[in-house]
Design an enzyme around this catalytic site. Structure first.
Site, PDB file in Angstrom:
ATOM      1  N   THR A 155      57.971  55.099  29.246  1.00 56.83           N
ATOM      2  CA  THR A 155      56.791  54.827  30.058  1.00 56.83           C
ATOM      3  C   THR A 155      57.004  55.226  31.512  1.00 56.83           C
ATOM      4  O   THR A 155      58.150  55.259  31.996  1.00 56.83           O
ATOM      5  CB  THR A 155      56.479  53.319  29.981  1.00 56.83           C
ATOM      6  OG1 THR A 155      55.479  52.991  30.952  1.00 56.83           O
ATOM      7  CG2 THR A 155      57.713  52.460  30.289  1.00 56.83           C
ATOM      8  N   ASP A 156      55.906  55.452  32.218  1.00 58.20           N
ATOM      9  CA  ASP A 156      56.003  55.738  33.659  1.00 58.20           C
ATOM     10  C   ASP A 156      56.391  54.488  34.456  1.00 58.20           C
ATOM     11  O   ASP A 156      56.785  54.591  35.619  1.00 58.20           O
ATOM     12  CB  ASP A 156      54.690  56.331  34.193  1.00 58.20           C
ATOM     13  CG  ASP A 156      53.483  55.420  34.032  1.00 58.20           C
ATOM     14  OD1 ASP A 156      53.620  54.313  33.471  1.00 58.20           O
ATOM     15  OD2 ASP A 156      52.385  55.816  34.479  1.00 58.20           O
ATOM     16  N   GLU A 157      56.298  53.314  33.821  1.00 55.03           N
ATOM     17  CA  GLU A 157      56.575  52.070  34.565  1.00 55.03           C
ATOM     18  C   GLU A 157      58.037  51.973  34.999  1.00 55.03           C
ATOM     19  O   GLU A 157      58.361  51.208  35.898  1.00 55.03           O
ATOM     20  CB  GLU A 157      56.193  50.845  33.734  1.00 55.03           C
ATOM     21  CG  GLU A 157      54.733  50.847  33.362  1.00 55.03           C
ATOM     22  CD  GLU A 157      54.160  49.476  33.057  1.00 55.03           C
ATOM     23  OE1 GLU A 157      54.828  48.469  33.307  1.00 55.03           O
ATOM     24  OE2 GLU A 157      53.021  49.434  32.555  1.00 55.03           O
TER      25      GLU A 157
ATOM     26  N   TYR B 205      59.409  44.050  31.179  1.00 55.26           N
ATOM     27  CA  TYR B 205      59.073  45.137  30.250  1.00 55.26           C
ATOM     28  C   TYR B 205      59.654  46.456  30.738  1.00 55.26           C
ATOM     29  O   TYR B 205      60.384  47.143  30.016  1.00 55.26           O
ATOM     30  CB  TYR B 205      57.545  45.253  30.099  1.00 55.26           C
ATOM     31  CG  TYR B 205      57.104  46.578  29.506  1.00 55.26           C
ATOM     32  CD1 TYR B 205      57.394  46.907  28.184  1.00 55.26           C
ATOM     33  CD2 TYR B 205      56.408  47.522  30.274  1.00 55.26           C
ATOM     34  CE1 TYR B 205      57.012  48.129  27.641  1.00 55.26           C
ATOM     35  CE2 TYR B 205      56.022  48.744  29.743  1.00 55.26           C
ATOM     36  CZ  TYR B 205      56.326  49.048  28.425  1.00 55.26           C
ATOM     37  OH  TYR B 205      55.954  50.256  27.887  1.00 55.26           O
TER      38      TYR B 205
ATOM     39  N   LYS C 239      62.613  48.921  29.179  1.00 52.12           N
ATOM     40  CA  LYS C 239      62.395  50.328  28.810  1.00 52.12           C
ATOM     41  C   LYS C 239      63.364  51.235  29.581  1.00 52.12           C
ATOM     42  O   LYS C 239      63.906  52.191  29.035  1.00 52.12           O
ATOM     43  CB  LYS C 239      60.942  50.746  29.094  1.00 52.12           C
ATOM     44  CG  LYS C 239      59.898  50.114  28.191  1.00 52.12           C
ATOM     45  CD  LYS C 239      60.007  50.514  26.733  1.00 52.12           C
ATOM     46  CE  LYS C 239      59.636  51.950  26.459  1.00 52.12           C
ATOM     47  NZ  LYS C 239      59.609  52.234  24.994  1.00 52.12           N
TER      48      LYS C 239
HETATM   49  P1  NAD Z   1      52.168  48.615  20.483  1.00 54.16           P
HETATM   50  O1  NAD Z   1      52.582  47.285  21.033  1.00 54.16           O
HETATM   51  O2  NAD Z   1      50.737  48.859  20.167  1.00 54.16           O
HETATM   52  O3  NAD Z   1      52.997  48.914  19.144  1.00 54.16           O
HETATM   53  C1  NAD Z   1      54.363  48.630  19.032  1.00 54.16           C
HETATM   54  C2  NAD Z   1      54.749  48.725  17.555  1.00 54.16           C
HETATM   55  O4  NAD Z   1      56.156  48.490  17.446  1.00 54.16           O
HETATM   56  C3  NAD Z   1      54.056  47.688  16.669  1.00 54.16           C
HETATM   57  O5  NAD Z   1      53.571  48.294  15.499  1.00 54.16           O
HETATM   58  C4  NAD Z   1      55.165  46.688  16.351  1.00 54.16           C
HETATM   59  O6  NAD Z   1      54.993  46.048  15.098  1.00 54.16           O
HETATM   60  C5  NAD Z   1      56.385  47.585  16.371  1.00 54.16           C
HETATM   61  N1  NAD Z   1      57.621  46.833  16.647  1.00 54.16           N
HETATM   62  C6  NAD Z   1      57.827  45.939  17.642  1.00 54.16           C
HETATM   63  N2  NAD Z   1      59.068  45.417  17.550  1.00 54.16           N
HETATM   64  C7  NAD Z   1      59.664  46.031  16.493  1.00 54.16           C
HETATM   65  C8  NAD Z   1      60.958  45.946  15.906  1.00 54.16           C
HETATM   66  N3  NAD Z   1      61.878  45.104  16.386  1.00 54.16           N
HETATM   67  N4  NAD Z   1      61.249  46.719  14.836  1.00 54.16           N
HETATM   68  C9  NAD Z   1      60.314  47.583  14.338  1.00 54.16           C
HETATM   69  N5  NAD Z   1      59.059  47.690  14.845  1.00 54.16           N
HETATM   70  C10 NAD Z   1      58.746  46.938  15.923  1.00 54.16           C
HETATM   71  O7  NAD Z   1      52.736  49.687  21.505  1.00 54.16           O
HETATM   72  P2  NAD Z   1      52.081  51.048  22.027  1.00 54.16           P
HETATM   73  O8  NAD Z   1      51.166  50.752  23.152  1.00 54.16           O
HETATM   74  O9  NAD Z   1      51.616  51.834  20.873  1.00 54.16           O
HETATM   75  O10 NAD Z   1      53.382  51.737  22.651  1.00 54.16           O
HETATM   76  C11 NAD Z   1      54.272  52.465  21.820  1.00 54.16           C
HETATM   77  C12 NAD Z   1      55.420  52.978  22.655  1.00 54.16           C
HETATM   78  O11 NAD Z   1      54.942  53.805  23.703  1.00 54.16           O
HETATM   79  C13 NAD Z   1      56.243  51.877  23.319  1.00 54.16           C
HETATM   80  O12 NAD Z   1      57.588  52.255  23.290  1.00 54.16           O
HETATM   81  C14 NAD Z   1      55.713  51.854  24.756  1.00 54.16           C
HETATM   82  O13 NAD Z   1      56.728  51.425  25.645  1.00 54.16           O
HETATM   83  C15 NAD Z   1      55.379  53.315  24.968  1.00 54.16           C
HETATM   84  N6  NAD Z   1      54.292  53.595  25.926  1.00 54.16           N
HETATM   85  C16 NAD Z   1      53.078  52.971  25.809  1.00 54.16           C
HETATM   86  C17 NAD Z   1      52.043  53.301  26.681  1.00 54.16           C
HETATM   87  C18 NAD Z   1      50.672  52.660  26.571  1.00 54.16           C
HETATM   88  O14 NAD Z   1      49.840  52.881  27.439  1.00 54.16           O
HETATM   89  N7  NAD Z   1      50.370  51.907  25.534  1.00 54.16           N
HETATM   90  C19 NAD Z   1      52.259  54.253  27.682  1.00 54.16           C
HETATM   91  C20 NAD Z   1      53.521  54.850  27.778  1.00 54.16           C
HETATM   92  C21 NAD Z   1      54.521  54.532  26.884  1.00 54.16           C
HETATM   93  O1  DAU Z   2      51.814  52.846  32.362  1.00 54.59           O
HETATM   94  C1  DAU Z   2      52.143  52.783  31.012  1.00 54.59           C
HETATM   95  C2  DAU Z   2      52.031  51.363  30.518  1.00 54.59           C
HETATM   96  O2  DAU Z   2      50.644  51.061  30.422  1.00 54.59           O
HETATM   97  C3  DAU Z   2      52.711  51.137  29.183  1.00 54.59           C
HETATM   98  O3  DAU Z   2      54.085  51.365  29.309  1.00 54.59           O
HETATM   99  C4  DAU Z   2      52.464  49.713  28.673  1.00 54.59           C
HETATM  100  O4  DAU Z   2      53.017  49.551  27.380  1.00 54.59           O
HETATM  101  C5  DAU Z   2      50.964  49.482  28.607  1.00 54.59           C
HETATM  102  O5  DAU Z   2      50.707  48.149  28.224  1.00 54.59           O
HETATM  103  C6  DAU Z   2      50.316  49.773  29.973  1.00 54.59           C
HETATM  104  O6  DAU Z   2      50.735  48.785  30.947  1.00 54.59           O
HETATM  105  P1  DAU Z   2      49.704  48.145  31.987  1.00 54.59           P
HETATM  106  O7  DAU Z   2      50.248  46.856  32.435  1.00 54.59           O
HETATM  107  O8  DAU Z   2      49.341  49.136  33.030  1.00 54.59           O
HETATM  108  O9  DAU Z   2      48.403  47.957  31.023  1.00 54.59           O
HETATM  109  P2  DAU Z   2      47.364  46.766  30.865  1.00 54.59           P
HETATM  110  O10 DAU Z   2      46.282  47.233  29.972  1.00 54.59           O
HETATM  111  O11 DAU Z   2      48.029  45.462  30.547  1.00 54.59           O
HETATM  112  O12 DAU Z   2      46.776  46.621  32.341  1.00 54.59           O
HETATM  113  C7  DAU Z   2      46.150  47.708  33.015  1.00 54.59           C
HETATM  114  C8  DAU Z   2      45.804  47.251  34.427  1.00 54.59           C
HETATM  115  O13 DAU Z   2      44.750  46.260  34.336  1.00 54.59           O
HETATM  116  C9  DAU Z   2      46.944  46.557  35.154  1.00 54.59           C
HETATM  117  O14 DAU Z   2      46.874  46.890  36.532  1.00 54.59           O
HETATM  118  C10 DAU Z   2      46.673  45.071  34.951  1.00 54.59           C
HETATM  119  C11 DAU Z   2      45.165  45.017  34.890  1.00 54.59           C
HETATM  120  N1  DAU Z   2      44.604  43.938  34.012  1.00 54.59           N
HETATM  121  C12 DAU Z   2      45.046  43.873  32.738  1.00 54.59           C
HETATM  122  C13 DAU Z   2      44.558  42.899  31.878  1.00 54.59           C
HETATM  123  C14 DAU Z   2      45.064  42.815  30.451  1.00 54.59           C
HETATM  124  C15 DAU Z   2      43.630  43.078  34.498  1.00 54.59           C
HETATM  125  O15 DAU Z   2      43.211  43.174  35.663  1.00 54.59           O
HETATM  126  N2  DAU Z   2      43.143  42.126  33.641  1.00 54.59           N
HETATM  127  C16 DAU Z   2      43.569  41.989  32.358  1.00 54.59           C
HETATM  128  O16 DAU Z   2      43.085  41.079  31.630  1.00 54.59           O
END
Ligand code: NAD
Ligand code: DAU
Length: 380
Positions: free
Chosen positions: A137-139, A186, A190
């Site tokens: 992730t970019d985080e 988190y 990562k």
């Molecule tokens: P998500 O939470 O929707 O899905 C995570 C999946 O991993 C789930 O299906 C869960 O059951 C599985 N999982 C969790 N713990 C596990 C374990 N111990 N063993 C096997 N499976 C397990 O996540 P997402 O949003 O799809 O993100 C997927 C990946 O991409 C993550 O690594 C996250 O850090 C990365 N990522 C997410 C975003 C985003 O915006 N969602 C952006 C950048 C990177």
């Molecule tokens: O940048 C990549 C990341 O993006 C991934 O690595 C993470 O897995 C993914 O969850 C996401 O993280 P964020 O924290 O940015 O996403 P989230 O949807 O939780 O929140 C987006 C923005 O909105 C953040 O600034 C927090 C804000 N927010 C979020 C929620 C859930 C609110 O203001 N209210 C809310 O209820």
């Protein structure tokens, strides 16, 4: 059948993982795609109903922290590629329960690396033709300053065009060379996993690639994350909890564009390299929320902006990173990838999808989806 490649996708029942699995299963009938997922609260096999009976798809319920099982699966399926997405992914949960994040994201990744190492090193050809692709992730880069808090190119709140939102709030970007500076449990977990992946290359010569992506949006995202949570709340006229003043900036990418990037990098990326993936699409939360409200209201035939009064400012997230913005020009330059969708189209598609899939949302919010595995798989 002998497959050309045997690839484990971890976390394939989650949001991004399900799009990656779908893309690979459909696009590569000569690959065996093994979806390895523990099915935590975030894993939902209903996300993959359309491909679950494809001959080149196998689902395995397992925990990446279980070393014996990981070693057994590497052997059993003669795995030559791993696309590692499994993780605990929600920042708010990490603030309440950091241990689970360290366990899955750090120890789970290390467990998988060690299982891959033992198996691949036991083969006559060793690491040749193998790849451990880690999705991050970019985080991990921390937070950027907002040098232009009002936006370089105002006004934003009514527009939904990605082009207008590139470089909107500052001149600094996360690049592949940016120093890691994670702030939340988190992102710290990562970052740690990224370091382990690179260490396995530098120490043992394992072929690895790491990519760091910005915020994804689109179908099948668990409705604890901003966009699906808010779409569902607007529909049901529930309050929209905006953290702080809603000033934080995120860089949004449509999930299928991320899956396309993963496909490209898996096949053409340079081993031991890192690629940043982003949307060129920065939005202040409050502006994005207004676009979502306007879109939901229009599609439901409500008066424009009728639901603006659902916006409810609440206590800010602890350690809330101010601004994320990815520079993905390396990926563009070297592999020719760019986002295919403008935000206007992506957000329209996304809102339509959630409004058309209320049953999916209800299934998730009620917890019924947790029974899907028992009903569909357990006795097969
Ligand atoms: P998500 O939470 O929707 O899905 C995570 C999946 O991993 C789930 O299906 C869960 O059951 C599985 N999982 C969790 N713990 C596990 C374990 N111990 N063993 C096997 N499976 C397990 O996540 P997402 O949003 O799809 O993100 C997927 C990946 O991409 C993550 O690594 C996250 O850090 C990365 N990522 C997410 C975003 C985003 O915006 N969602 C952006 C950048 C990177
Ligand atoms: O940048 C990549 C990341 O993006 C991934 O690595 C993470 O897995 C993914 O969850 C996401 O993280 P964020 O924290 O940015 O996403 P989230 O949807 O939780 O929140 C987006 C923005 O909105 C953040 O600034 C927090 C804000 N927010 C979020 C929620 C859930 C609110 O203001 N209210 C809310 O209820």
């Amino acid at each position: 059948m002998e497959y050309k490649r045997n690839i484990i996708v971890t976390g394939g029942a989650g949001f991004i993982g399900s799009h990656v699995v779908r893309l690979f299963v459909n696009k590569y009938p000569d690959y065996h795609i093994i979806n390895l997922d523990k099915l935590t609260y975030a894993g939902n096999l209903a996300n993959l109903q359309d491909i679950e009976r494809m001959p080149n798809y196998t689902f395995v319920k397992a925990d990446i922290c279980d070393f014996e099982t990981m070693c057994g699966l590497m052997q059993r399926y003669a795995v030559d590629g791993i696309i590692h997405l499994a993780a605990e992914s929600h920042v708010d949960r990490s603030i309440k329960d950091p241990f689970t994040f360290a366990r899955t994201n750090v120890m789970g990744t290390l467990t998988l690396l060690q299982a891959a190492k033992l198996y691949w090193e036991s083969l006559p050809e060793g690491y040749e033709g193998k790849l451990f692709y880690h999705i991050s992730t970019d985080e991990v880069y921390g937070a950027l300053e907002m040098t232009h808090p009002e936006g370089v190119k105002p006004p934003f709140s009514t527009m939904a065009s990605s082009a207008e939102h590139h470089m909107a709030y500052g001149t600094e970007f996360f690049r592949e060379t940016t120093k890691y500076s994670p702030h939340s449990p988190y992102s710290a977990s990562k970052a740690s996993s990224d370091h382990f992946v690179r260490a396995f290359h530098d120490t043992y010569g394992m072929p690895v690639i790491v990519t760091n992506c910005s915020n994804n949006y689109g179908p099948y995202q668990f409705p604890e994350k901003l966009i699906p949570l808010f779409i569902n709340n607007i529909r049901h006229r529930k309050p929209l909890p905006v953290y702080g003043k809603g000033e934080n900036v995120r860089d949004w990418l449509y999930v299928e564009d991320h899956a396309r990037a993963i496909d490209l990098i898996f096949h053409k990326g340079k081993v031991a390299d890192t690629y940043n993936i982003g949307g060129f699409n920065e939005w202040k939360n409050i502006d994005l929320i207004k676009v979502v409200i306007n879109t939901v209201d229009r599609l439901l035939g409500r008066a424009p902006g009728e639901d603006m009064d659902l916006i409810t400012y609440v206590t800010d997230r602890k350690g809330h990173d101010l601004r994320y913005a990815i520079d993905s020009s390396k990926l563009q330059r070297e592999l020719g990838w760019e986002p295919s969708l403008q935000f206007e189209e992506g957000i329209e598609r996304t809102v339509c999808w959630y409004l058309d899939h209320q049953a999916w949302l209800d299934n998730v919010t009620s917890g019924d989806y947790l029974r899907y595995y028992d009903e569909m798989y357990k006795n097969r």
